[in-house]
Design an enzyme around this catalytic site. Structure first.
Site, PDB file in Angstrom:
ATOM      1  CG  HIS A 112      -2.040  -1.001   1.099  1.00  0.00           C
ATOM      2  ND1 HIS A 112      -2.826  -1.359   2.181  1.00  0.00           N
ATOM      3  CD2 HIS A 112      -2.470  -1.751   0.067  1.00  0.00           C
ATOM      4  CE1 HIS A 112      -3.706  -2.269   1.783  1.00  0.00           C
ATOM      5  NE2 HIS A 112      -3.507  -2.529   0.516  1.00  0.00           N
ATOM      6  CB  CYS A 120       7.598  13.978  -8.582  1.00  0.00           C
ATOM      7  SG  CYS A 120       7.368  15.505  -9.555  1.00  0.00           S
ATOM      8  CB  ALA A 222       1.234  -8.209  17.301  1.00  0.00           C
TER       9      ALA A 222
END
Ligand code: APR
Length: 236
Positions: A112, A120, A222
């Site tokens: 992602h 740019c 976790a």
């Protein structure tokens, strides 16, 4: 579950839950990121076109939070796995933070995009960027004030999908850590891996939308589950 000794090829998918204990907000909890900022406004190309200053401010804030965060025991355990596991390991993360890398993992794929990278729109160059974009800085390559966050927004194609599918087709163990299973294509990786014969393990704080697709689901934080699992794998 067959034992760990015959594991030669692991693919790990991580989500916001692995960085929660580092102080970075997840998306869909009560105090989640999407509660204060509708996705449509800050995580779509249309939202960026409509109000670029709002989107730049949102990611300037996330860049600041990423830099202030520290990797937790889960990130460090995966770093140890990356160093000591003798087989193949690929960490595919939906997260835009760099805590896997700062936790010592080398082979990390940000499907992602990355919060500390900018893209740019004038010359297509990407740059590592730790500061802000809200003030319209010039692209170091072309000089145009045309940089956007290097983030995959909703409606855009996640990065390196071919490489991910190829790794899933060869995996003999797929582990999902800290993700709700709410967003595709990541939420479909478990079926992909299982169809190719991989065992599937989920490590998550609570039942996810995809829990029924896993051979085993372990519920907990976790920072506890991941180091314990890494010890199991490295002990074979
Ligand atoms: N330890 C383990 N799991 C945790 C912890 C923790 N300390 N804290 C939260 N979780 C779990 C939650 O139970 C939840 O299932 O992490 C998951 C986070 O889910 P989401 O907030 O939906 O985040 P994620 O799954 O990464 O979202 C996927 O959606 O909005 C998009 O691009 C965004 O990458 C993101 C994607």
């Amino acid at each position: 579950m067959s034992n760990n000794a015959d594991i030669r090829n692991i693919v790990i998918l991580t989500g916001a839950g692995i960085s929660a204990e580092s102080g970075l907000k997840t998306f869909r909890a009560e105090d989640g990121l999407w509660e204060d900022h509708p996705v449509e406004q800050v995580a779509t190309p249309e939202g960026f076109a409509r109000d670029p200053a709002l989107v730049q401010r949102f990611y300037d804030e996330r860049r600041k939070n990423i830099r202030a965060a520290q990797p937790n025991a889960a990130h460090e355990a995966l770093g140890r796995l990356d160093r000591e596991f003798s087989g193949e390991l690929l960490i595919v993360t939906q997260n835009i933070d760099d805590l896997h890398e700062r936790g010592g993992a080398g082979n990390v794929l940000h499907m992602h995009g990355e919060g500390l990278s900018v893209w740019c729109q004038g010359c297509d160059a990407r740059h590592r960027w730790e500061g802000t974009l809200g003030d319209g800085p010039a692209c170091p390559a072309c000089g145009e004030a045309a940089m956007r966050p290097d983030i995959v927004w909703f409606g855009e194609m996640p990065y390196e999908m071919d490489r991910i599918f190829e790794a899933l087709s060869r995996a003999d163990l797929f582990v999902s850590i800290g993700t709700s299973g709410a967003v595709y294509p990541a939420a479909g990786f478990v079926q992909q891996a299982s169809a190719s014969g991989a065992r599937a393990l989920e490590l998550n704080l609570e039942e996810s939308l995809g829990s029924s697709n896993f051979d085993e689901s372990r519920l907990g934080a976790a920072s506890e589950l991941v180091p314990a699992w890494v010890d199991e794998v490295l002990k074979g």
